[in-house]
Design an enzyme around this catalytic site. Structure first.
Site, PDB file in Angstrom:
ATOM      1  N   ASP A   1      36.291  49.306  54.583  1.00 56.85           N
ATOM      2  CA  ASP A   1      37.327  49.117  53.638  1.00 56.85           C
ATOM      3  C   ASP A   1      37.998  50.094  53.179  1.00 56.85           C
ATOM      4  O   ASP A   1      37.294  50.978  52.443  1.00 56.85           O
ATOM      5  CB  ASP A   1      36.743  48.088  52.601  1.00 56.85           C
TER       6      ASP A   1
ATOM      7  N   GLY B   1      40.519  52.168  51.035  1.00 58.93           N
ATOM      8  CA  GLY B   1      41.555  51.949  49.684  1.00 58.93           C
ATOM      9  C   GLY B   1      41.941  53.384  49.348  1.00 58.93           C
ATOM     10  O   GLY B   1      41.763  54.429  50.114  1.00 58.93           O
TER      11      GLY B   1
ATOM     12  N   THR C   1      42.070  55.155  46.626  1.00 58.52           N
ATOM     13  CA  THR C   1      40.884  56.055  46.065  1.00 58.52           C
ATOM     14  C   THR C   1      39.398  56.063  46.639  1.00 58.52           C
ATOM     15  O   THR C   1      39.044  57.305  47.040  1.00 58.52           O
ATOM     16  CB  THR C   1      40.643  55.584  44.562  1.00 58.52           C
TER      17      THR C   1
ATOM     18  N   THR D   1      36.886  54.742  50.012  1.00 55.26           N
ATOM     19  CA  THR D   1      36.444  53.909  51.343  1.00 55.26           C
ATOM     20  C   THR D   1      34.953  53.753  51.382  1.00 55.26           C
ATOM     21  O   THR D   1      34.092  54.539  50.849  1.00 55.26           O
ATOM     22  CB  THR D   1      36.753  54.805  52.342  1.00 55.26           C
TER      23      THR D   1
ATOM     24  N   GLY E   1      48.230  42.672  50.740  1.00 54.05           N
ATOM     25  CA  GLY E   1      47.256  43.717  51.336  1.00 54.05           C
ATOM     26  C   GLY E   1      46.267  43.060  51.982  1.00 54.05           C
ATOM     27  O   GLY E   1      45.743  41.849  51.592  1.00 54.05           O
TER      28      GLY E   1
ATOM     29  N   ASP F   1      43.096  43.817  52.113  1.00 53.44           N
ATOM     30  CA  ASP F   1      41.867  43.640  51.197  1.00 53.44           C
ATOM     31  C   ASP F   1      41.984  42.544  50.454  1.00 53.44           C
ATOM     32  O   ASP F   1      40.876  41.694  50.277  1.00 53.44           O
ATOM     33  CB  ASP F   1      41.767  44.939  50.389  1.00 53.44           C
TER      34      ASP F   1
ATOM     35  N   ASP G   1      39.828  42.037  41.678  1.00 59.58           N
ATOM     36  CA  ASP G   1      39.132  43.249  42.209  1.00 59.58           C
ATOM     37  C   ASP G   1      39.601  44.432  41.549  1.00 59.58           C
ATOM     38  O   ASP G   1      40.909  44.791  41.356  1.00 59.58           O
ATOM     39  CB  ASP G   1      39.957  43.292  43.758  1.00 59.58           C
TER      40      ASP G   1
ATOM     41  N   THR H   1      37.538  60.626  17.808  1.00 58.78           N
ATOM     42  CA  THR H   1      38.387  60.360  18.853  1.00 58.78           C
ATOM     43  C   THR H   1      37.889  59.848  20.192  1.00 58.78           C
ATOM     44  O   THR H   1      38.494  59.067  20.605  1.00 58.78           O
ATOM     45  CB  THR H   1      38.924  61.913  19.260  1.00 58.78           C
TER      46      THR H   1
END
Length: 310
Positions: A6, A8, A10, A12, A123, A125, A145, A200
């Protein structure tokens, strides 16, 4: 063994399924091979500049660490939202595994009608996730997802892909905040111990986590109002466990939903294809994709770069 990939924007994700020894009820000798045991899985960074040999060495090393051999792979199926990598991975499969991969593209039998104005815009996926969710959990259902983008995909009680929602992922939201503010530090995205931040970093983490959780639950509330209260909600993706466990609507977190969907689609196409050795030249392996069959349930939509979801 069956190798599923799969791809993607960013990350795999890869998985290797093994045959099961049990005999399925009503099954015969002509039934397609069933690969139902996930033996190994990996998540690696997607590199659009990676060469065929670089990816080949990476895959071989992953196999070696898991005690698996490439020659034991009898089938490969790939879903991708990064078109530039498609020819690279195709050559990797042919050169290092001597197999033609099955890409989730027009002409591939998914068994799920797609009720989208233009099915080619969805897509690969998203269709893979929808197929797996309906097979495992039934319908109606919503698949969330959590990737580079967060997608909400809706499936009817009859197993029809209805459409969904796409919004920026929590990582994209965090990057935009850090890039546009001079004094706010980059922080780890995680669930804080309390909502009210006393510094912060704590304030940022609270805003990112609970702000995004509110977005997810707000969209799900509207989707459930349309689909009905009996709708099941399943989360997957890299941040699925973190966000999904905090949602009041998500009841199942399935880390391997996409891998399961690839396996299911491969099996549905196994009877119509034979895994033959790759041709000697890569040019012969580049077959023209079949024309999309809109809304007939026999073809999965194409995966243009504009519809990338991860």
């Amino acid at each position: 063994m069956l190798l599923v990939i799969d791809v993607g924007n960013t990350n795999t994700v890869l998985g290797v399924f093994a045959r099961v020894a049990k005999v399925h009820p009503g099954g015969g000798s002509e039934d397609p091979t069933r690969y139902e045991r996930l033996m190994a899985n990996w998540r690696v960074a997607t590199s659009q500049t990676g060469t065929v040999d670089e990816y080949g060495v990476l895959f071989r090393n992953l196999f070696s660490m898991a005690g698996l051999e490439a020659k034991g792979i009898h089938g490969i199926v790939i879903s991708s939202v990064v078109p530039p990598l498609d020819p690279v991975l195709r050559q990797v499969c042919e050169r290092y595994f001597n197999l033609r991969p099955l890409y989730i593209e027009p002409g591939v039998k998914t068994g799920m009608p797609v009720h989208y104005d233009n099915p080619a815009e969805v897509g690969a996926d998203r269709i893979v996730n929808a197929v797996a969710a309906f097979e495992k959990y039934g319908g109606p259902c919503v698949i969330v997802d959590f990737g580079t983008a967060t997608t909400f995909d809706c499936v009817s009680a009859k197993g029809e892909y209805l459409g969904g929602v796409i919004c920026p992922g929590i990582g994209i939201s965090a990057d935009a905040l850090f890039e546009r503010t001079a004094r706010l530090p980059r922080v780890e995205i995680r669930k804080p111990s309390r909502v009210i931040g006393s510094n912060t970093v704590g304030s940022l983490q609270s805003g990112l986590y609970y702000g995004y959780l509110g977005l997810v639950d707000g969209i799900l509330e509207l989707l459930l109002a349309e689909l009905g209260p009996e709708t099941r909600v399943i989360a997957t993706g890299g941040l699925g466990p973190m966000i999904g466990t905090g949602s009041k609507y998500i009841k199942n977190v399935d880390d391997f939903l996409t891998l399961e969907g690839l396996r299911i689609i491969w099996e549905r196409n196994a009877s119509a294809r034979k895994d033959s050795p790759a041709p000697k030249t890569a040019s012969k392996a580049q077959s023209k994709p079949a024309q999309a069959k809109a809304k007939n349930g026999d073809g999965a939509p194409a995966t243009p770069a504009s519809s990338s979801a991860r």
